[in-house]
Design an enzyme around this catalytic site. Structure first.
Site, PDB file in Angstrom:
ATOM      1  N   GLU A  96       0.867  -1.225   0.096  1.00 19.13           N
ATOM      2  CA  GLU A  96       0.118  -0.024  -0.026  1.00 19.13           C
ATOM      3  C   GLU A  96       0.729   1.200   0.225  1.00 19.13           C
ATOM      4  OE1 GLU A  96      -1.483   1.961   3.296  1.00 19.13           O
ATOM      5  OE2 GLU A  96      -1.259   0.246   4.917  1.00 19.13           O
TER       6      GLU A  96
ATOM      7  N   LYS B  77      -5.465  10.664   0.891  1.00 20.22           N
ATOM      8  CA  LYS B  77      -5.543   9.411   1.418  1.00 20.22           C
ATOM      9  C   LYS B  77      -6.850   8.897   0.984  1.00 20.22           C
ATOM     10  CE  LYS B  77      -6.381   7.321   6.097  1.00 20.22           C
ATOM     11  NZ  LYS B  77      -6.152   7.410   7.588  1.00 20.22           N
TER      12      LYS B  77
ATOM     13  N   VAL C 293      -5.493   0.518   3.194  1.00 22.75           N
ATOM     14  CA  VAL C 293      -5.605  -0.925   3.122  1.00 22.75           C
ATOM     15  C   VAL C 293      -6.774  -1.339   2.268  1.00 22.75           C
ATOM     16  CG1 VAL C 293      -6.258  -3.017   4.461  1.00 22.75           C
ATOM     17  CG2 VAL C 293      -4.267  -1.328   5.029  1.00 22.75           C
TER      18      VAL C 293
ATOM     19  N   ASP D 103     -16.516   5.402  14.869  1.00 19.46           N
ATOM     20  CA  ASP D 103     -15.290   5.768  13.925  1.00 19.46           C
ATOM     21  C   ASP D 103     -14.698   3.983  13.956  1.00 19.46           C
ATOM     22  OD1 ASP D 103     -12.979   5.905  12.405  1.00 19.46           O
ATOM     23  OD2 ASP D 103     -11.999   7.531  13.579  1.00 19.46           O
TER      24      ASP D 103
ATOM     25  N   SER E 206     -12.582   1.736  10.857  1.00 18.09           N
ATOM     26  CA  SER E 206     -12.050   1.890   9.706  1.00 18.09           C
ATOM     27  C   SER E 206     -12.567   1.025   8.496  1.00 18.09           C
ATOM     28  CB  SER E 206     -10.670   1.497   9.623  1.00 18.09           C
ATOM     29  OG  SER E 206      -9.835   1.426   8.541  1.00 18.09           O
ATOM     30  N   ALA E 207     -12.640   1.461   7.218  1.00 14.63           N
ATOM     31  CA  ALA E 207     -13.471   1.144   6.154  1.00 14.63           C
ATOM     32  C   ALA E 207     -12.775  -0.250   5.904  1.00 14.63           C
ATOM     33  CB  ALA E 207     -13.957   2.020   5.079  1.00 14.63           C
ATOM     34  N   ASP E 208     -11.503  -0.306   6.349  1.00 12.95           N
ATOM     35  CA  ASP E 208     -10.441  -1.430   5.885  1.00 12.95           C
ATOM     36  C   ASP E 208     -11.340  -2.758   6.268  1.00 12.95           C
ATOM     37  OD1 ASP E 208      -8.650   0.277   5.661  1.00 12.95           O
ATOM     38  OD2 ASP E 208      -7.208  -0.702   7.413  1.00 12.95           O
TER      39      ASP E 208
ATOM     40  N   LYS F 280      -3.453  -1.525  14.227  1.00 13.89           N
ATOM     41  CA  LYS F 280      -2.918  -0.643  15.038  1.00 13.89           C
ATOM     42  C   LYS F 280      -3.160  -0.365  16.612  1.00 13.89           C
ATOM     43  CE  LYS F 280      -3.389   2.298  11.496  1.00 13.89           C
ATOM     44  NZ  LYS F 280      -2.978   1.541  10.131  1.00 13.89           N
TER      45      LYS F 280
HETATM   46  N1  PSU Z   1      -0.136   0.707   8.609  1.00 14.23           N
HETATM   47  C1  PSU Z   1       0.722   1.373   9.116  1.00 14.23           C
HETATM   48  N2  PSU Z   1       0.874   2.753   8.834  1.00 14.23           N
HETATM   49  C2  PSU Z   1      -0.307   3.353   8.152  1.00 14.23           C
HETATM   50  C3  PSU Z   1      -1.321   2.518   7.931  1.00 14.23           C
HETATM   51  C4  PSU Z   1      -1.447   1.011   8.049  1.00 14.23           C
HETATM   52  O1  PSU Z   1       1.898   0.664   9.698  1.00 14.23           O
HETATM   53  O2  PSU Z   1      -0.210   4.614   8.032  1.00 14.23           O
HETATM   54  C5  PSU Z   1      -2.517   3.290   7.087  1.00 14.23           C
HETATM   55  C6  PSU Z   1      -3.193   2.050   6.139  1.00 14.23           C
HETATM   56  O3  PSU Z   1      -3.263   2.559   5.058  1.00 14.23           O
HETATM   57  C7  PSU Z   1      -4.742   1.807   6.948  1.00 14.23           C
HETATM   58  C8  PSU Z   1      -5.055   3.147   7.467  1.00 14.23           C
HETATM   59  O4  PSU Z   1      -5.672   1.373   5.785  1.00 14.23           O
HETATM   60  O5  PSU Z   1      -3.782   3.426   7.987  1.00 14.23           O
HETATM   61  C9  PSU Z   1      -6.035   3.460   8.185  1.00 14.23           C
HETATM   62  O6  PSU Z   1      -6.617   4.574   8.215  1.00 14.23           O
HETATM   63  P1  PSU Z   1      -8.097   4.757   8.943  1.00 14.23           P
HETATM   64  O7  PSU Z   1      -7.998   4.441  10.290  1.00 14.23           O
HETATM   65  O8  PSU Z   1      -8.378   6.287   8.766  1.00 14.23           O
HETATM   66  O9  PSU Z   1      -9.162   3.802   8.219  1.00 14.23           O
HETATM   67 MN    MN Z   2     -11.653   6.356  10.439  1.00 11.52          MN
END
Ligand code: PSU
Ligand code: MN
Length: 316
Positions: A32, A93, A113, A145, A147-149, A166
């Site tokens: 990614e 992003k 992701v 909140d 993540s859409a992942d 994370k």
């Molecule tokens: N893993 C990492 N660093 C990152 C991410 C993942 O070690 O920055 C990113 C990925 O692109 C993941 C995103 O999809 O963070 C999640 O963001 P959000 O919580 O806004 O969905």
């Molecule tokens: Mn989010």
């Protein structure tokens, strides 16, 4: 490097190298770009982007870093494109839901992701390696909140190698969501779910596998089963001697979450804000742990792609 598109598919621009590897049935690993553009500090991010591609090559697979440039999806970036992702501050992003707008308006952005998993699967790539997945945030009850992942992984046929989710997130809640969404989760040489910067989150995982070959067998079983498309998450812990000190992690994360609330950070900005706060608050130690995790995931991803690949069977 010239780019070619899948015949009849004007949306995806494959680099020659990635296109040829897919045609031959050689192992390819998707990477990614959001981790490069939004997840890591400059100028280290560019070094890391290059290093991750090298790790994939060393393991005998072809790297396919994915991004959107000037309204085109690129699968496999040349060196100029990689520099653009790492150094241009106007990279957006892009999650899956953002892709159609970015393509239609000619914008450029890094893929998360969710967007990367979708695009990789769409191109016929079997394995994707990243750092930590997104998931359910700790204040979910008030912010909703998530993540859409997770949603994308629940409907995309791809194997994702990650160091868990994370640790800035609500890990037990995220594991529960993955269960509800029917996403398969296996620990790699571990019976506890990894904690991203930490070797273990302390949460149990139901399945543990010990080799790339065993994971490839699971992928084949999934294909024979032929159920609805969904992801296989391979949770690969950062080695214990490279993890962030757990006490330092907890201390700085508490500060980071408080700062986030004070500064009113919302939406897509939350994850980059917290990751950056941790890097500064731990004087770079969280960055080293993050990188150790990503390197391990990319190496394992390449090994799984090799174990699963069936060379010489051309794409239909
Ligand atoms: N893993 C990492 N660093 C990152 C991410 C993942 O070690 O920055 C990113 C990925 O692109 C993941 C995103 O999809 O963070 C999640 O963001 P959000 O919580 O806004 O969905
Ligand atoms: Mn989010």
């Amino acid at each position: 490097m010239l780019t070619s598109t899948i015949p009849g598919d004007r949306m995806l621009h494959l680099s020659d190298e990635v296109g040829e590897a897919l045609d031959r049935g050689s192992p390819v690993v998707a990477l990614e770009s959001t981790i490069i553009s939004h997840g890591l500090p400059q100028p280290r991010n560019l070094e890391v982007a290059r290093e991750l591609e090298q790790i994939v090559r060393k393991e005998g697979a072809i790297p396919a870093t994915i991004a959107v440039l000037d309204g085109n999806v690129h699968i496999g970036l040349n060196k100029h494109q990689l520099i653009r992702i790492a150094t241009h501050n106007d990279m957006r992003k892009l999650g899956f839901r953002d892709l159609s707008v970015a393509l239609a308006t000619g914008r450029s952005g890094a893929t998360t992701v969710s967007a990367t998993a979708f695009l990789a699967a769409r191109a016929g790539i079997e394995v994707f390696a990243t750092g930590g997945l997104g998931g359910v945030h700790r204040d979910w009850a008030s912010s909703l909140d998530e993540s859409a992942d997770l949603d994308t992984l629940s409907r995309t046929r791809i194997t994702v190698v990650c160091a868990g989710v994370k640790s800035i997130l609500d890990v037990p809640a995220t594991l529960q969501r993955l269960e509800s969404l029917n996403v398969t989760v296996v620990g790699y040489r571990t019976t506890t779910f990894p904690g991203f910067y930490l070797h273990s989150s302390g949460e149990p995982v139901d399945w543990s596998l010990d080799s790339p070959e065993e994971i490839a067998v699971v992928m084949r079983a999934r294909d024979e089963l032929d159920g609805p498309a969904s992801a296989l998450v391979v949770a690969n812990p950062v080695p214990e001697d490279e993890q962030l000190r757990p006490d330092l992690h907890d201390l700085v994360l508490a500060d980071a979450l408080a700062a986030m609330r004070e500064e009113g950070v919302v939406g897509q900005a939350i994850t980059p804000f917290l990751l950056d706060y941790l890097v500064r608050g731990t004087k770079g130690a969280s960055l080293e742990a993050n990188l150790a995790a990503v390197r391990g995931n990319v190496r394992l991803g390449a090994q799984i792609a090799r174990a699963f690949a069936r060379p010489h069977i051309a794409r239909a």
